[in-house]
Design an enzyme around this catalytic site. Sequence first.
Site, PDB file in Angstrom:
ATOM      1  N   ASP A  64       0.868  -1.165   0.000  1.00  0.00           N
ATOM      2  CA  ASP A  64       0.000   0.000   0.000  1.00  0.00           C
ATOM      3  C   ASP A  64       0.920   1.235   0.000  1.00  0.00           C
ATOM      4  O   ASP A  64       2.138   1.095   0.200  1.00  0.00           O
ATOM      5  CB  ASP A  64      -0.843  -0.079   1.284  1.00  0.00           C
ATOM      6  CG  ASP A  64      -1.584   1.180   1.571  1.00  0.00           C
ATOM      7  OD1 ASP A  64      -2.351   1.605   0.714  1.00  0.00           O
ATOM      8  OD2 ASP A  64      -1.383   1.756   2.663  1.00  0.00           O
ATOM      9  N   ASP A  66      -0.080   5.211   1.024  1.00  0.00           N
ATOM     10  CA  ASP A  66      -0.283   6.190   2.104  1.00  0.00           C
ATOM     11  C   ASP A  66      -0.273   5.514   3.463  1.00  0.00           C
ATOM     12  O   ASP A  66      -1.007   4.556   3.710  1.00  0.00           O
ATOM     13  CB  ASP A  66      -1.636   6.899   1.918  1.00  0.00           C
ATOM     14  CG  ASP A  66      -1.585   7.958   0.828  1.00  0.00           C
ATOM     15  OD1 ASP A  66      -0.676   8.789   0.860  1.00  0.00           O
ATOM     16  OD2 ASP A  66      -2.460   7.928  -0.055  1.00  0.00           O
TER      17      ASP A  66
HETATM   18  N1  LIG Z   1      -9.891  12.243   0.577  1.00  0.00           N
HETATM   19  C1  LIG Z   1      -9.140  11.277   1.104  1.00  0.00           C
HETATM   20  C2  LIG Z   1      -9.329   9.938   0.780  1.00  0.00           C
HETATM   21  C3  LIG Z   1      -8.517   8.998   1.368  1.00  0.00           C
HETATM   22  N2  LIG Z   1      -7.573   9.381   2.232  1.00  0.00           N
HETATM   23  C4  LIG Z   1      -6.671   8.392   2.842  1.00  0.00           C
HETATM   24  O1  LIG Z   1      -5.776   7.873   1.888  1.00  0.00           O
HETATM   25  C5  LIG Z   1      -5.614   6.479   2.048  1.00  0.00           C
HETATM   26  C6  LIG Z   1      -5.628   5.806   0.688  1.00  0.00           C
HETATM   27  O2  LIG Z   1      -4.397   5.511   0.166  1.00  0.00           O
HETATM   28  P1  LIG Z   1      -3.628   4.072   0.333  1.00  0.00           P
HETATM   29  O3  LIG Z   1      -2.331   4.315  -0.389  1.00  0.00           O
HETATM   30  O4  LIG Z   1      -3.435   3.858   1.813  1.00  0.00           O
HETATM   31  O5  LIG Z   1      -4.440   3.004  -0.310  1.00  0.00           O
HETATM   32  C7  LIG Z   1      -6.797   5.983   2.839  1.00  0.00           C
HETATM   33  O6  LIG Z   1      -6.419   5.048   3.807  1.00  0.00           O
HETATM   34  C8  LIG Z   1      -7.423   7.236   3.433  1.00  0.00           C
HETATM   35  O7  LIG Z   1      -7.328   7.293   4.838  1.00  0.00           O
HETATM   36  C9  LIG Z   1      -7.386  10.709   2.511  1.00  0.00           C
HETATM   37  O8  LIG Z   1      -6.474  11.060   3.303  1.00  0.00           O
HETATM   38  N3  LIG Z   1      -8.171  11.647   1.944  1.00  0.00           N
END
Ligand SMILES: Nc1ccn([C@@H]2O[C@H](COP(=O)(O)O)[C@@H](O)[C@H]2O)c(=O)n1
Length: 317
Positions: A64, A66
């Site tokens: 993953d 973030d």
């Molecule tokens: N508007 C948003 C939408 C999602 N998030 C966070 O990003 C993460 C998604 O990315 P991954 O690389 O972890 O798949 C997710 O876990 C959300 O918490 C955000 O900050 N703002």
Amino acid sequence: MQIYFTPWIYTPMRSTLTILHQLSKTEIPELTKSTVLMRERSRVEKTIRAMQHTGAGGLQVISDFDMTLTRFAHNGRRVPTTHSKLLLVHLCGDVSLSMKELLNTYYPIEIDPHRTAEEKLPLMVEWWTQVHELLIEQRIRKDLLAQAVRESRAMLRDGYKVFFDHLEEQQVPLLIFSAGVGDVLEEVIQQNRVFHPNIRIISNYMDFDQAGVLRAFKGQLIHSFNKREGAMSHVAALRELQARPNVLLLGDSLGDLTVADGVAEHQNVLTIGFLNDQVEDRRESYVNAFDVVLVKDETMDVPNAVLRYITSSRGDK
Ligand SMILES: Nc1ccn([C@@H]2O[C@H](COP(=O)(O)O)[C@@H](O)[C@H]2O)c(=O)n1
């Protein structure tokens, strides 16, 4: 009362455990850190040994982005995610406020240990859809992305360079599967000078018009709880990974665990989960779901140590 041990049962079991736990004690001491939790240490060690036997040639890493490859916090402040870095492109107070409101509403739902993935799924679609609509309304410009990332507090985890460089040196493919924004994620990796040719990315990519203005997001929406389906829909593009039977999977959300199912059938899968937030509430579910759980660990030390060991066998490439 006297207790007798049956030597033929007791002795072999004890020595087997001693041999297995030897891996943590001597070869991967990082696994004995107090921030490392495991439901079944012996199984973890057995899996790592099996993966080391095949070596780098049979390994793929799926991660993953973030809050897994990036830090969760630095100096007591949250590090921005790929979505929130886009706020810097346009400094419109209202939009920034709306995105923050959405984050405050939906993030607690995303990490709520008392709701099932099925319950969360439609709410995650709601969150991502609203944020993407807001970003499109802002007519985000492609040429401002690099600057936005440069000016953000984007930070990969400590030890990231060892992680990315080692995988490249060993020719181990790294699949980054992210529900974040692909264009931003690529920029972060590029600016940190670790965007190597062994990296494949599946994420939400922006679609710009000829003037370089955001007009839509490409393809099927990926959010934190549809990664399995997302992976399955890209399976043709990921055929090269099918020849690699061993998977090291890194994530920070229970939804990340489903990615490996979507990619191919595997012999050995070792899952490492970063438990960044709400530790007390989520500890049990993480320990039950991931093989190794790293509690509030902002470094890549444990994945790096495991990788160093797995790729240490000779004659496998
Ligand atoms: N508007 C948003 C939408 C999602 N998030 C966070 O990003 C993460 C998604 O990315 P991954 O690389 O972890 O798949 C997710 O876990 C959300 O918490 C955000 O900050 N703002």
